[in-house]
Design a protein around this motif. Structure first.
Motif, PDB file in Angstrom:
ATOM      1  N   ALA A  62       0.920  -1.182  -0.133  1.00  0.00           N
ATOM      2  CA  ALA A  62      -0.078   0.047  -0.155  1.00  0.00           C
ATOM      3  C   ALA A  62       0.933   1.180  -0.127  1.00  0.00           C
ATOM      4  O   ALA A  62       1.994   1.378   0.661  1.00  0.00           O
ATOM      5  CB  ALA A  62      -0.971   0.245   1.314  1.00  0.00           C
ATOM      6  N   ARG A  64       0.642   5.237   0.600  1.00  0.00           N
ATOM      7  CA  ARG A  64       0.018   6.431   0.940  1.00  0.00           C
ATOM      8  C   ARG A  64       0.225   7.722   0.232  1.00  0.00           C
ATOM      9  O   ARG A  64       1.204   8.107  -0.269  1.00  0.00           O
ATOM     10  CB  ARG A  64       0.517   6.899   2.555  1.00  0.00           C
ATOM     11  CG  ARG A  64      -0.179   8.017   3.201  1.00  0.00           C
ATOM     12  CD  ARG A  64      -1.583   7.576   3.717  1.00  0.00           C
ATOM     13  NE  ARG A  64      -1.259   6.741   4.684  1.00  0.00           N
ATOM     14  CZ  ARG A  64      -2.439   6.206   5.297  1.00  0.00           C
ATOM     15  NH1 ARG A  64      -3.645   6.669   4.915  1.00  0.00           N
ATOM     16  NH2 ARG A  64      -2.452   5.391   6.183  1.00  0.00           N
ATOM     17  N   SER A  66       0.541  11.418  -1.403  1.00  0.00           N
ATOM     18  CA  SER A  66       1.171  12.649  -1.091  1.00  0.00           C
ATOM     19  C   SER A  66       1.388  13.576  -2.142  1.00  0.00           C
ATOM     20  O   SER A  66       1.354  13.072  -3.382  1.00  0.00           O
ATOM     21  CB  SER A  66       2.509  12.365  -0.411  1.00  0.00           C
ATOM     22  OG  SER A  66       3.524  11.801  -1.092  1.00  0.00           O
ATOM     23  N   THR A  95      -8.835   1.223  -2.791  1.00  0.00           N
ATOM     24  CA  THR A  95      -8.482   1.854  -1.422  1.00  0.00           C
ATOM     25  C   THR A  95      -8.621   1.015  -0.194  1.00  0.00           C
ATOM     26  O   THR A  95      -8.304   1.588   0.832  1.00  0.00           O
ATOM     27  CB  THR A  95      -9.589   3.353  -1.606  1.00  0.00           C
ATOM     28  OG1 THR A  95     -10.528   2.628  -1.576  1.00  0.00           O
ATOM     29  CG2 THR A  95      -8.971   4.158  -2.771  1.00  0.00           C
ATOM     30  N   ARG A 137      -5.617  13.112   6.655  1.00  0.00           N
ATOM     31  CA  ARG A 137      -4.938  11.876   6.470  1.00  0.00           C
ATOM     32  C   ARG A 137      -5.338  11.473   5.171  1.00  0.00           C
ATOM     33  O   ARG A 137      -6.401  10.971   4.760  1.00  0.00           O
ATOM     34  CB  ARG A 137      -5.062  10.855   7.544  1.00  0.00           C
ATOM     35  CG  ARG A 137      -4.014   9.624   7.264  1.00  0.00           C
ATOM     36  CD  ARG A 137      -4.081   8.631   8.354  1.00  0.00           C
ATOM     37  NE  ARG A 137      -2.978   7.761   8.395  1.00  0.00           N
ATOM     38  CZ  ARG A 137      -2.913   6.521   9.222  1.00  0.00           C
ATOM     39  NH1 ARG A 137      -3.909   6.305  10.004  1.00  0.00           N
ATOM     40  NH2 ARG A 137      -2.023   5.813   9.124  1.00  0.00           N
ATOM     41  N   PRO A 139      -5.619   8.921   1.672  1.00  0.00           N
ATOM     42  CA  PRO A 139      -6.070   7.682   1.664  1.00  0.00           C
ATOM     43  C   PRO A 139      -5.006   6.792   1.057  1.00  0.00           C
ATOM     44  O   PRO A 139      -3.882   7.514   0.466  1.00  0.00           O
ATOM     45  CB  PRO A 139      -7.160   7.552   0.527  1.00  0.00           C
ATOM     46  CG  PRO A 139      -7.095   8.796  -0.279  1.00  0.00           C
ATOM     47  CD  PRO A 139      -6.356   9.744   0.875  1.00  0.00           C
ATOM     48  N   ARG A 140      -4.791   5.601   1.549  1.00  0.00           N
ATOM     49  CA  ARG A 140      -3.669   4.679   0.731  1.00  0.00           C
ATOM     50  C   ARG A 140      -4.330   3.977  -0.374  1.00  0.00           C
ATOM     51  O   ARG A 140      -5.436   3.974  -0.603  1.00  0.00           O
ATOM     52  CB  ARG A 140      -3.521   3.544   1.720  1.00  0.00           C
ATOM     53  CG  ARG A 140      -2.805   3.927   3.281  1.00  0.00           C
ATOM     54  CD  ARG A 140      -2.347   2.791   3.933  1.00  0.00           C
ATOM     55  NE  ARG A 140      -3.723   2.070   4.409  1.00  0.00           N
ATOM     56  CZ  ARG A 140      -3.438   0.623   4.665  1.00  0.00           C
ATOM     57  NH1 ARG A 140      -2.235   0.261   5.214  1.00  0.00           N
ATOM     58  NH2 ARG A 140      -4.481   0.098   5.094  1.00  0.00           N
TER      59      ARG A 140
END
Length: 379
Positions: A62, A64, A66, A95, A137, A139-140
């Motif tokens: 996974a 993240r 950015s 996701t 935060r 999502p992954r």
């Protein structure tokens, strides 16, 4: 009927098949090690070396999201690429770890609350929403990607030069050469003189010396390590290259004398007697006649001794220690197995570098091996 001309016995075929199996059992792992030494860590972890020329598809860890946020009309948007340093092609993504292949590449997913995420085949993503992402935060993303065959020389650069990172073996490679070359040459020189004396010079106790040499062939190496190290400490050479050279010389002399003596005994007596009649000294006979004629036996022992000293770990640890300045290749590989067990590209490259020199020595001198080993077995 088993011996009819033109027919091969079952035993002959069994021997051929056994040899073929042994060759394949040796060649395939070596080939695999060679191929793996040029692959990246991702490629090694995703497939075997036999699939190195095919495109690999695997589920990636996974990632993240950015990136820098910007405004696009009424939306707050973050764009970027999941694989900035890779040529992977996304085939499916998601996701959630429970649905890692929920969407196809190029699909736009609704994340709720007006937020959307799209991801194309090259890994470019676009995350948008009506509110700012600052402080949130992100999502992954779980991706399934296909990667083309990838090879690199970076493994060898890393292994041979990066001693500061703990992965390099450049210094250990030089240390092993420093040990192996003198530890091969010294016993050959000493054993050649002793073998000539035992083969062609008459003196009291010669038969007892020959019997002693044969008896020393079965003395376990481990039995003499500690007493020999204590002797080295007492005479002042302690742990160092001189000590390991002398240790390898002592352990290798019985086999060297045995092989060379058997070979020299089989040399034509007339040549040596004629040289003595012509006034040649024993030293001249040894240097100008015996040594040139004994080259196959010398080369045969050189192969055994070099391979033994190159691959040795026990003697090197006892007489050199574990200091990085004197650590040999085998010791370095043991350390790498402990500290970098997950970095298979480093281990594969280091292991292949460690066997390159023995392979070169063996194939360069293997034509003398059988001749030297069979010396003296028949008349």
């Amino acid at each position: 009927m088993d011996n009819i001309a033109g027919q091969k016995s079952t035993l002959t075929w069994a021997v051929h098949i056994s040899v073929l199996v042994l060759v394949l059992a040796w060649v395939f792992p070596t080939l695999g090690l060679f191929v793996s030494s040029f692959r990246t860590s991702d490629q090694i972890s995703s497939s075997g070396w036999w699939a190195s020329l095919t495109t690999q598809e695997r589920q990636l860890p996974a990632i993240r999201l950015s990136g820098d946020e910007f405004r696009d009309a009424d939306l707050y948007v973050i764009e970027g690429n999941l694989f900035p340093e890779s040529e992977s092609t996304v085939t499916a993504w998601g996701t959630s770890s429970r649905a890692p292949e929920a969407f196809e590449a190029g699909h736009t997913a609704d994340l709720g609350d007006g937020e959307t995420l799209s991801l194309d085949e090259t890994g470019n993503f676009r995350l948008s929403g009506p509110e700012s992402w600052d402080g949130k935060r992100l999502p992954r993303v779980f991706t399934t990607a296909s990667s083309p065959p990838e090879f690199t020389l970076g493994n060898y650069v890393n292994v041979l030069t990066s001693d500061t990172a703990g992965a390099g073996i450049g210094r250990s490679f030089i240390n092993t050469l420093t040990v192996a070359i003198p530890a091969t040459v010294i016993p050959i020189l000493v054993a050649a003189f002793a073998a000539y004396a035992l083969a062609w010079m008459d003196f009291p106790g010669r038969s007892l010396l020959i019997a002693a040499v044969v008896g020393l062939l079965v003395v376990p190496l481990q039995l003499a390590l500690i007493p020999l190290l204590q002797l080295h400490n007492q005479i002042g050479i302690g742990k160092g290259y001189l000590g390991v050279w002398l240790a390898h010389t002592g352990f290798g002399l019985p086999l060297a004398i045995y092989l060379l003596r058997n070979y020299m005994v089989g040399l034509p007596r007339d040549i040596i007697e004629n040289a003595r009649v012509d006034g040649a000294s024993e030293f001249q006979i040894f240097v100008k006649i015996i040594l040139p004629l004994s080259f196959p036996a010398l080369a045969s022992f050189a192969i055994f001794q070099f391979l033994w000293t190159w691959n040795d770990l026990l003697v090197a640890l006892v007489f050199l220690g574990t200091d990085d300045e004197t650590l040999v290749l085998t010791g370095r590989l043991v350390n790498l197995m402990g500290s970098r067990g997950g970095q298979w590209e480093i281990l594969a490259t280091s292991a292949f570098v460690s066997i390159v020199v023995p392979l070169i020595v063996f194939f360069a001198m293997q034509k003398y091996l059988v001749r030297g080993l069979l010396a003296g077995s028949v008349k």
